[in-house]
Scaffold this active site. Structure first.
Site, short mmCIF file in Angstrom:
data_model
loop_
_atom_site.label_atom_id
_atom_site.label_comp_id
_atom_site.label_asym_id
_atom_site.label_seq_id
_atom_site.Cartn_x
_atom_site.Cartn_y
_atom_site.Cartn_z
N GLU A 77 45.03 62.72 67.26
CA GLU A 77 43.99 62.18 66.40
C GLU A 77 43.15 61.09 67.07
O GLU A 77 42.11 60.69 66.53
CB GLU A 77 44.63 61.64 65.11
CG GLU A 77 45.20 62.76 64.24
CD GLU A 77 45.90 62.27 62.99
OE1 GLU A 77 46.26 61.08 62.94
OE2 GLU A 77 46.09 63.09 62.08
N GLU A 108 67.14 67.39 72.79
CA GLU A 108 67.12 65.93 72.79
C GLU A 108 68.31 65.32 73.55
O GLU A 108 68.34 64.11 73.79
CB GLU A 108 67.11 65.39 71.37
CG GLU A 108 68.40 65.59 70.60
CD GLU A 108 68.34 64.91 69.24
OE1 GLU A 108 69.20 64.04 69.01
OE2 GLU A 108 67.46 65.24 68.43
#
Length: 267
Positions: A77, A108
């Site tokens: 964004e 992870e």
């Protein structure tokens, strides 16, 4: 880890919808207070980020699962909002782009992979790496921060537990301690909301400091759809006292609100 502590609510499956929503809303109201307590830490991270980006560096987010997705969202964004080039803010998620939509098993848990992922971007000591991890114990994030720091990069983090391994690995830790979730351990809830708020503040404050906002307007936003063109025209009308037709002409000629303001002021 308080994010893993038992929920203050129980027998959720027996509650009507209204009670479920009220309970979540009740807990959500504590999140801004947790962020407020972390503002001094967030200020230090913003200052470090402004210094690196102002000197030509970049901001990298590393995270897994919800945390990784939030980093990618914030990074994506920044170009349309502030007009910065793609690649100034980069979000990296454990497991690669596939993990944006679908969980990648064990991604992870690899403490070496984040630094390897960063190498694809020719990362240098001018850049800053911010780890995002609600638990504060994600090996992917810990390893990435430790290796980034060893190579002379600035490092920060956003975590939702106190005294975590991720925070210990970061030079500029931000600890937004959000406490137990409505559904025990579901950190996509309060913790995710807290991380989103902190990320909003980090990049918005950074790019304001770097001159990407004028007054309170997004003068460098990309005019990528009709709504944004209309917003740009209104900015010019308000700032310069123009009619809509003149503002539209000026915006089309110069391609951005900032350029149109500069050209008109030059006259």
């Amino acid at each position: 880890m308080t994010t893993e502590s038992p929920s203050e609510f129980n027998h959720l499956e027996t509650l009507p919808t209204a009670a479920l929503l009220a309970g979540m809303n009740q807990l959500d109201q504590t999140v801004p207070q947790a962020v407020a307590r972390a503002l001094p830490q967030l200020e230090a991270l913003v200052e470090a980020t402004v210094a690196r980006l102002g000197a030509g560096g970049r901001l990298f987010y590393i995270g897994a699962g919800t945390s990784g997705r939030l980093g990618i969202l914030d990074a994506s964004e920044c170009p349309p909002t502030f007009g910065v080039p793609h690649g100034v803010v980069v979000g990296i998620i454990a497991g690669g782009d596939t993990a944006i939509r679908k969980a990648v098993e064990n991604a992870e848990d690899d403490a070496q992979q984040a630094w390897q992922d960063l190498q694809a971007y020719d990362i240098t000591a001018k850049d800053i790496v911010v780890g995002i991890a609600a638990s504060g114990r994600t090996p992917y994030v810990i390893g990435g921060l430790e290796q980034a720091r060893q190579h002379g990069l600035a490092t920060g983090c956003i975590v939702c537990n106190a005294d975590s391994a991720v925070a210990a690995a970061a030079e500029f830790p931000v600890e937004v301690v959000t406490g137990p979730e409505f559904v025990t351990g579901s950190t996509r809830l309060k913790a995710g909301t807290a991380q989103k708020l902190a990320l909003n503040m980090l990049t918005t404050a950074t790019f304001i400091r770097l001159g990407r906002v004028k007054g309170n307007k997004m003068v460098d936003m990309q005019l990528s759809n009709a709504k944004l063109v209309d917003r740009g025209e209104k900015m010019l009308m308000d700032e310069l006292g123009l009619e809509q037709s003149k503002a539209a002409e000026l915006l089309e000629l110069h391609g951005s609100v900032r350029a149109a303001l500069a050209a008109y002021s030059g006259h």
